[in-house]
Write a protein that holds these residues in place. Sequence first.
Motif, mmCIF file in Angstrom:
data_model
loop_
_atom_site.group_PDB
_atom_site.id
_atom_site.type_symbol
_atom_site.label_atom_id
_atom_site.label_comp_id
_atom_site.label_asym_id
_atom_site.label_seq_id
_atom_site.Cartn_x
_atom_site.Cartn_y
_atom_site.Cartn_z
ATOM 1 N N GLN A 157 0.851 -1.106 -0.062
ATOM 2 C CA GLN A 157 -0.065 -0.564 0.161
ATOM 3 C C GLN A 157 0.447 1.105 0.135
ATOM 4 O O GLN A 157 2.055 1.268 0.587
ATOM 5 C CB GLN A 157 -1.037 -0.167 1.162
ATOM 6 C CG GLN A 157 -0.189 0.528 2.393
ATOM 7 C CD GLN A 157 0.560 -1.127 2.914
ATOM 8 O OE1 GLN A 157 0.237 -1.760 3.161
ATOM 9 N NE2 GLN A 157 1.406 -0.594 3.975
ATOM 10 N N ASP A 158 0.684 2.330 -0.864
ATOM 11 C CA ASP A 158 1.028 3.768 -0.633
ATOM 12 C C ASP A 158 -0.064 4.399 -1.118
ATOM 13 O O ASP A 158 -0.972 4.647 -1.330
ATOM 14 C CB ASP A 158 2.324 3.490 -1.284
ATOM 15 C CG ASP A 158 3.261 4.480 -1.404
ATOM 16 O OD1 ASP A 158 3.506 5.578 -1.364
ATOM 17 O OD2 ASP A 158 4.542 4.092 -2.218
ATOM 18 N N ARG A 159 0.714 6.460 -0.951
ATOM 19 C CA ARG A 159 -0.025 7.241 -1.586
ATOM 20 C C ARG A 159 0.262 7.402 -2.859
ATOM 21 O O ARG A 159 1.639 7.645 -2.547
ATOM 22 C CB ARG A 159 -0.237 7.995 -0.650
ATOM 23 C CG ARG A 159 -0.354 9.001 -0.145
ATOM 24 C CD ARG A 159 -1.115 10.609 0.152
ATOM 25 N NE ARG A 159 -2.028 11.542 0.251
ATOM 26 C CZ ARG A 159 -1.330 13.035 0.293
ATOM 27 N NH1 ARG A 159 -0.811 12.734 2.236
ATOM 28 N NH2 ARG A 159 -2.309 13.588 0.365
ATOM 29 N N ASN A 160 -0.357 7.600 -3.425
ATOM 30 C CA ASN A 160 0.523 8.362 -5.322
ATOM 31 C C ASN A 160 -0.891 9.892 -4.668
ATOM 32 O O ASN A 160 -2.005 9.991 -5.372
ATOM 33 C CB ASN A 160 -0.387 7.631 -5.931
ATOM 34 C CG ASN A 160 0.144 8.344 -7.626
ATOM 35 O OD1 ASN A 160 0.236 9.440 -7.451
ATOM 36 N ND2 ASN A 160 0.740 7.170 -8.710
ATOM 37 N N ARG A 161 -0.622 11.071 -4.551
ATOM 38 C CA ARG A 161 -0.799 11.891 -4.210
ATOM 39 C C ARG A 161 -2.275 11.771 -4.411
ATOM 40 O O ARG A 161 -2.357 12.123 -2.733
ATOM 41 C CB ARG A 161 -1.161 13.030 -5.690
ATOM 42 C CG ARG A 161 0.507 13.203 -6.174
ATOM 43 C CD ARG A 161 -0.416 14.199 -7.278
ATOM 44 N NE ARG A 161 1.572 14.729 -7.931
ATOM 45 C CZ ARG A 161 1.793 15.157 -9.341
ATOM 46 N NH1 ARG A 161 1.203 14.849 -9.907
ATOM 47 N NH2 ARG A 161 2.695 15.051 -9.746
ATOM 48 N N GLU A 162 -3.741 12.008 -4.585
ATOM 49 C CA GLU A 162 -5.114 12.003 -3.961
ATOM 50 C C GLU A 162 -5.205 10.308 -3.485
ATOM 51 O O GLU A 162 -6.560 10.587 -2.894
ATOM 52 C CB GLU A 162 -5.569 13.211 -4.321
ATOM 53 C CG GLU A 162 -5.971 14.285 -5.159
ATOM 54 C CD GLU A 162 -6.783 14.852 -5.703
ATOM 55 O OE1 GLU A 162 -8.048 15.039 -4.501
ATOM 56 O OE2 GLU A 162 -7.256 14.817 -6.671
#
Length: 171
Positions: A157-162
């Motif tokens: 899992q990760d964050r990609n901008r929004e």
Amino acid sequence: MKTLYYTASSVDGFIADADHSLSWLLSRDIDQEGPMAYPAFRATIGAAAVGANTYQWVLDHDPDGWDFTMPTWVLTHRDFAPQDGVTFTTDDVRTVHAAMTEAAGGKDIWLMGGGDLVGQFADAGLLDEVWVQYAPVTLGGGAPLLPRRIELRLEEQDRNREFLVARYTVV
């Protein structure tokens, strides 16, 4: 070689709104070079399957029309105009998967959508991973991400901008 469901979803679990539209997705900010973004994913794909609603939406809303270069199977009972590299079929997903495996040349297979189509591959034991880009929007209804129970294990899992991006394996 794996069979992957790579898609975007609203936070409340829909891949298209009640009108089969993906317009809600196109207004969100994502880094095309960021974690689990489309360009790097696409480089691993050798063949794809897509449902008729998704295929029709792309034809209707993308100025370039259907411009995917990979061999693609559209599982449908509808009549569509012939398209280079696209096979329209009502065959069982097992038959389609065998043909896609042959065409993919050792690369991964992408199940583009919709959720019920992907569920049919899962029911046949032909789904390995689910990749979801969760957009910060709720739709309140529409086409569900997966309209049946499938057990998954979170691998990444990760964050990609929004977007919250996640990769699961089917268990």
